[in-house]
Design a protein around this motif. Structure first.
Motif, short mmCIF file in Angstrom:
data_model
loop_
_atom_site.label_atom_id
_atom_site.label_comp_id
_atom_site.label_asym_id
_atom_site.label_seq_id
_atom_site.Cartn_x
_atom_site.Cartn_y
_atom_site.Cartn_z
N GLY A 1 0.80 -1.21 0.00
CA GLY A 1 0.00 0.00 0.00
C GLY A 1 0.84 1.26 0.00
N LYS A 2 2.18 1.12 -0.05
CA LYS A 2 3.04 2.29 -0.05
C LYS A 2 3.94 2.27 -1.27
N ARG A 3 4.32 3.45 -1.71
CA ARG A 3 5.25 3.59 -2.82
C ARG A 3 6.45 4.36 -2.30
N LYS A 4 7.64 3.77 -2.44
CA LYS A 4 8.85 4.39 -1.90
C LYS A 4 9.67 4.96 -3.05
N ILE A 5 10.08 6.23 -2.89
CA ILE A 5 10.92 6.90 -3.87
C ILE A 5 12.22 7.26 -3.17
N HIS A 6 13.35 6.89 -3.78
CA HIS A 6 14.67 7.14 -3.19
C HIS A 6 15.41 8.13 -4.09
N TYR A 7 15.90 9.22 -3.51
CA TYR A 7 16.62 10.24 -4.24
C TYR A 7 18.08 10.26 -3.79
N LEU A 8 19.00 10.41 -4.74
CA LEU A 8 20.42 10.60 -4.45
C LEU A 8 20.81 11.95 -5.04
N PHE A 9 21.36 12.84 -4.21
CA PHE A 9 21.74 14.17 -4.67
C PHE A 9 23.24 14.25 -4.89
N GLU A 10 23.66 15.21 -5.72
CA GLU A 10 25.07 15.33 -6.08
C GLU A 10 25.96 15.68 -4.89
N ASP A 11 25.40 16.34 -3.87
CA ASP A 11 26.20 16.72 -2.70
C ASP A 11 26.35 15.57 -1.71
N GLY A 12 25.86 14.37 -2.05
CA GLY A 12 26.02 13.20 -1.19
C GLY A 12 24.82 12.92 -0.31
N LYS A 13 23.83 13.80 -0.31
CA LYS A 13 22.64 13.58 0.51
C LYS A 13 21.72 12.57 -0.15
N GLU A 14 20.96 11.88 0.69
CA GLU A 14 19.94 10.93 0.22
C GLU A 14 18.61 11.31 0.84
N MET A 15 17.53 11.09 0.10
CA MET A 15 16.20 11.31 0.64
C MET A 15 15.33 10.13 0.23
N ALA A 16 14.57 9.62 1.18
CA ALA A 16 13.64 8.53 0.90
C ALA A 16 12.25 9.00 1.30
N GLU A 17 11.30 8.90 0.36
CA GLU A 17 9.92 9.28 0.64
C GLU A 17 9.02 8.09 0.42
N GLU A 18 7.98 8.00 1.24
CA GLU A 18 6.95 6.97 1.07
C GLU A 18 5.62 7.66 0.87
N TYR A 19 4.88 7.21 -0.15
CA TYR A 19 3.57 7.75 -0.45
C TYR A 19 2.53 6.65 -0.34
N VAL A 27 3.60 9.88 3.30
CA VAL A 27 3.52 9.19 4.58
C VAL A 27 4.78 9.45 5.41
N SER A 28 5.96 9.41 4.76
CA SER A 28 7.20 9.68 5.49
C SER A 28 8.25 10.24 4.55
N ARG A 29 9.15 11.03 5.13
CA ARG A 29 10.31 11.57 4.40
C ARG A 29 11.49 11.52 5.35
N ARG A 30 12.58 10.89 4.88
CA ARG A 30 13.79 10.76 5.69
C ARG A 30 14.99 11.26 4.89
N TRP A 31 15.95 11.87 5.57
CA TRP A 31 17.17 12.37 4.96
C TRP A 31 18.38 11.69 5.59
N ARG A 32 19.42 11.50 4.78
CA ARG A 32 20.67 10.93 5.27
C ARG A 32 21.83 11.60 4.54
N GLU A 33 22.88 11.92 5.31
CA GLU A 33 24.08 12.53 4.74
C GLU A 33 25.27 11.61 4.99
N LYS A 34 26.30 11.82 4.20
CA LYS A 34 27.56 11.10 4.44
C LYS A 34 28.19 11.65 5.71
N ASN A 35 28.80 10.76 6.51
CA ASN A 35 29.49 11.24 7.71
C ASN A 35 30.90 11.69 7.34
N THR A 36 31.68 12.12 8.31
CA THR A 36 33.01 12.67 8.04
C THR A 36 33.96 11.66 7.41
#
Length: 182
Positions: A1-19, A27-36
């Motif tokens: 019942g959910k559709r997940k979209i995963h984005y990768l950005f050029e600056d290394g960030k990631e975003m995952a959304e669920e609709y 329904v949800s949006r999460r962000w993740r960055e590269k660590n040091t």
């Protein structure tokens, strides 16, 4: 019942959304960055229910957060941004919700000095839109404070355009592919 979209950005960030598949609502949006060190960091929840730590984890056995603490989460509607803070037992008259334009955030205060929270609206920051105090409202029911901020027309138009684009995307695991394993 959910559709997940995963984005990768050029600056290394990631975003995952669920609709939600039926309504198309976020329904949800999460962000993740590269660590040091270049590895993947922890997911930061922007929209949706905060995840509870895994049962049986060592930390949860030693020290555990009280279940009566206030729980702050964002849950959007098609026309507004909405935040819910559970476990706030005081009457509505105790709360004050305001906009701090210079700091680009909203502030929740109580007259009894029992709760204080500052939070920003990342969607407005991404579109560089000003905060509008007239768009902010709140209500209180069932020990939950519900804060609503009406979405500006620019964001509504952008979300409508995004929904059109998402409908064009074919799901990676839709089952229509003739993928044979060897």
């Amino acid at each position: 019942g959910k559709r997940k979209i995963h984005y990768l950005f050029e600056d290394g960030k990631e975003m995952a959304e669920e609709y939600d598949v039926k309504t198309g609502q976020l329904v949800s949006r999460r962000w993740r960055e590269k660590n040091t060190l270049g590895g993947s960091g922890k997911w930061q929840i922007e929209v949706g229910e905060p995840t509870s730590p895994l049962l049986g984890a060592l930390e949860s056995e030693l020290i555990k957060e009280s279940s009566s603490n206030p729980v702050f989460m964002r849950k959007d509607t098609p026309s507004s941004f909405q935040w819910r803070i559970r476990n706030l037992p005081y009457p509505k008259e105790v709360y004050s919700v305001s906009v701090e334009k210079d700091q680009r955030c909203c502030v929740i205060r109580t007259t009894n000095k029992k709760y204080y929270k500052k939070f920003s609206i990342p969607d407005l920051d991404r579109y560089q839109l000003p905060l509008d105090a007239a768009a902010l409202s709140f209500t209180h029911a069932n020990n939950t404070l519900i804060i609503t901020y009406q979405k500006p027309k620019e964001i509504l138009a952008a979300e409508e355009q995004l929904q059109k684009e998402l409908k064009k995307i074919k799901a990676a695991n839709s089952g229509d592919d003739d993928c044979k394993t060897q």
